[in-house]
Every structure is written in structure tokens, then in C-alpha cells.
Write a protein that holds these residues in place. Structure first.
Motif, PDB file in Angstrom:
ATOM      1  N   LEU A  23       0.821  -1.213   0.000  1.00  0.00           N
ATOM      2  CA  LEU A  23       0.000   0.000   0.000  1.00  0.00           C
ATOM      3  C   LEU A  23       0.855   1.263   0.000  1.00  0.00           C
ATOM      4  N   ARG A  24       1.980   1.245   0.695  1.00  0.00           N
ATOM      5  CA  ARG A  24       2.875   2.417   0.698  1.00  0.00           C
ATOM      6  C   ARG A  24       3.504   2.627  -0.678  1.00  0.00           C
ATOM      7  N   VAL A  25       3.945   1.545  -1.321  1.00  0.00           N
ATOM      8  CA  VAL A  25       4.521   1.667  -2.664  1.00  0.00           C
ATOM      9  C   VAL A  25       3.445   2.137  -3.638  1.00  0.00           C
ATOM     10  N   GLN A  26       2.246   1.568  -3.544  1.00  0.00           N
ATOM     11  CA  GLN A  26       1.135   1.990  -4.393  1.00  0.00           C
ATOM     12  C   GLN A  26       0.897   3.495  -4.251  1.00  0.00           C
ATOM     13  N   ALA A  27       0.863   3.991  -3.018  1.00  0.00           N
ATOM     14  CA  ALA A  27       0.613   5.415  -2.769  1.00  0.00           C
ATOM     15  C   ALA A  27       1.733   6.290  -3.321  1.00  0.00           C
TER      16      ALA A  27
ATOM     17  N   LEU B 189       2.016  -3.054 -11.753  1.00  0.00           N
ATOM     18  CA  LEU B 189       3.443  -3.121 -11.477  1.00  0.00           C
ATOM     19  C   LEU B 189       3.844  -1.756 -10.955  1.00  0.00           C
ATOM     20  N   ALA B 190       4.486  -1.723  -9.801  1.00  0.00           N
ATOM     21  CA  ALA B 190       4.922  -0.454  -9.225  1.00  0.00           C
ATOM     22  C   ALA B 190       6.357  -0.602  -8.734  1.00  0.00           C
ATOM     23  N   VAL B 191       7.201   0.346  -9.101  1.00  0.00           N
ATOM     24  CA  VAL B 191       8.597   0.364  -8.682  1.00  0.00           C
ATOM     25  C   VAL B 191       8.758   1.500  -7.683  1.00  0.00           C
ATOM     26  N   SER B 192       9.232   1.163  -6.509  1.00  0.00           N
ATOM     27  CA  SER B 192       9.352   2.130  -5.422  1.00  0.00           C
ATOM     28  C   SER B 192      10.295   3.271  -5.772  1.00  0.00           C
ATOM     29  N   PRO B 193       9.908   4.494  -5.454  1.00  0.00           N
ATOM     30  CA  PRO B 193      10.821   5.625  -5.641  1.00  0.00           C
ATOM     31  C   PRO B 193      12.116   5.438  -4.845  1.00  0.00           C
ATOM     32  N   ALA B 194      12.078   4.637  -3.789  1.00  0.00           N
ATOM     33  CA  ALA B 194      13.301   4.373  -2.997  1.00  0.00           C
ATOM     34  C   ALA B 194      14.384   3.753  -3.868  1.00  0.00           C
TER      35      ALA B 194
END
Length: 105
Positions: free
Chosen positions: A20-24, A93-98
């Protein structure tokens, strides 16, 4: 600086909060799906969804499910996994900004 080798594994229920944090971080509010829907997807199709980490940093997640051509689950709906699938549908598919923050060019 050497980049750690990623650990890629199927999604599990304990991944919900981080997903959920990566999605946001990656999707605008109109494209974010509720926690209950994401949790149901992990339960129904966690074996075809993946979670990647490296060195304790979350890299990405992917949600996919077994389907048939044209049987696409809409945004915000629980996956309908096909009984006789012949397709693997990549829903998100989501790639974390981190990941971008830890990479050097």
C-alpha cells in the motif's frame, strides 16, 4: 557501491502494508486501490504476484492473475481467477521511488 542482489518472492499477506505504501508513492489517488481489495488479491493470486526487496529496501511489486483473453478485472475489483486459464494478466506493477533514490548513475 555495489547494488545488492534483489530477493524476489510471491506476495504474502504480511506484505500488505508495504504494498500500500509503494502503491501510494507510485500511483495518483484515483488509481490507488483499497486495502481490502489488495488483501483479497494477495489471498486469491499471491502466487502469481511478486514482491522484490534488496538490502532491506523495497524495490517493487507486481500483481498478476491467471485469466483468459478479454477477462480483465477492473480497477478496484477483486480478481476473478479463471478455472481454465491460458493467460497471465499483469494488473499492476509499481517500482518504489526508494529504488531511484539509492541508484547512482
Amino acid at each position: 557501491m555495489q547494488t545488492p542482489t534483489p530477493d524476489i518472492r510471491p506476495l504474502a499477506p504480511h506484505d500488505l502494508e508495504v504494498v500500500l505504501r509503494v502503491q501510494a508513492a507510485c500511483h495518483p489517488p484515483a488509481m490507488q486501490e483499497p486495502a481490502a481489495v489488495v488483501a483479497a488479491r494477495i489471498r486469491e493470486a499471491g502466487d502469481t504476484g511478486f514482491f522484490a526487496t534488496a538490502g532491506g529496501v523495497v524495490l517493487a511489486y507486481a500483481f498478476a492473475y491467471r485469466s483468459t483473453p478479454g477477462a480483465v478485472t477492473p480497477l478496484g475489483a477483486v480478481f476473478s481467477v479463471a478455472g481454465a486459464p491460458d493467460t497471465l494478466y499483469l494488473h499492476d506493477l509499481a517500482v518504489s521511488p526508494a529504488l531511484y533514490m539509492t541508484r547512482r548513475l
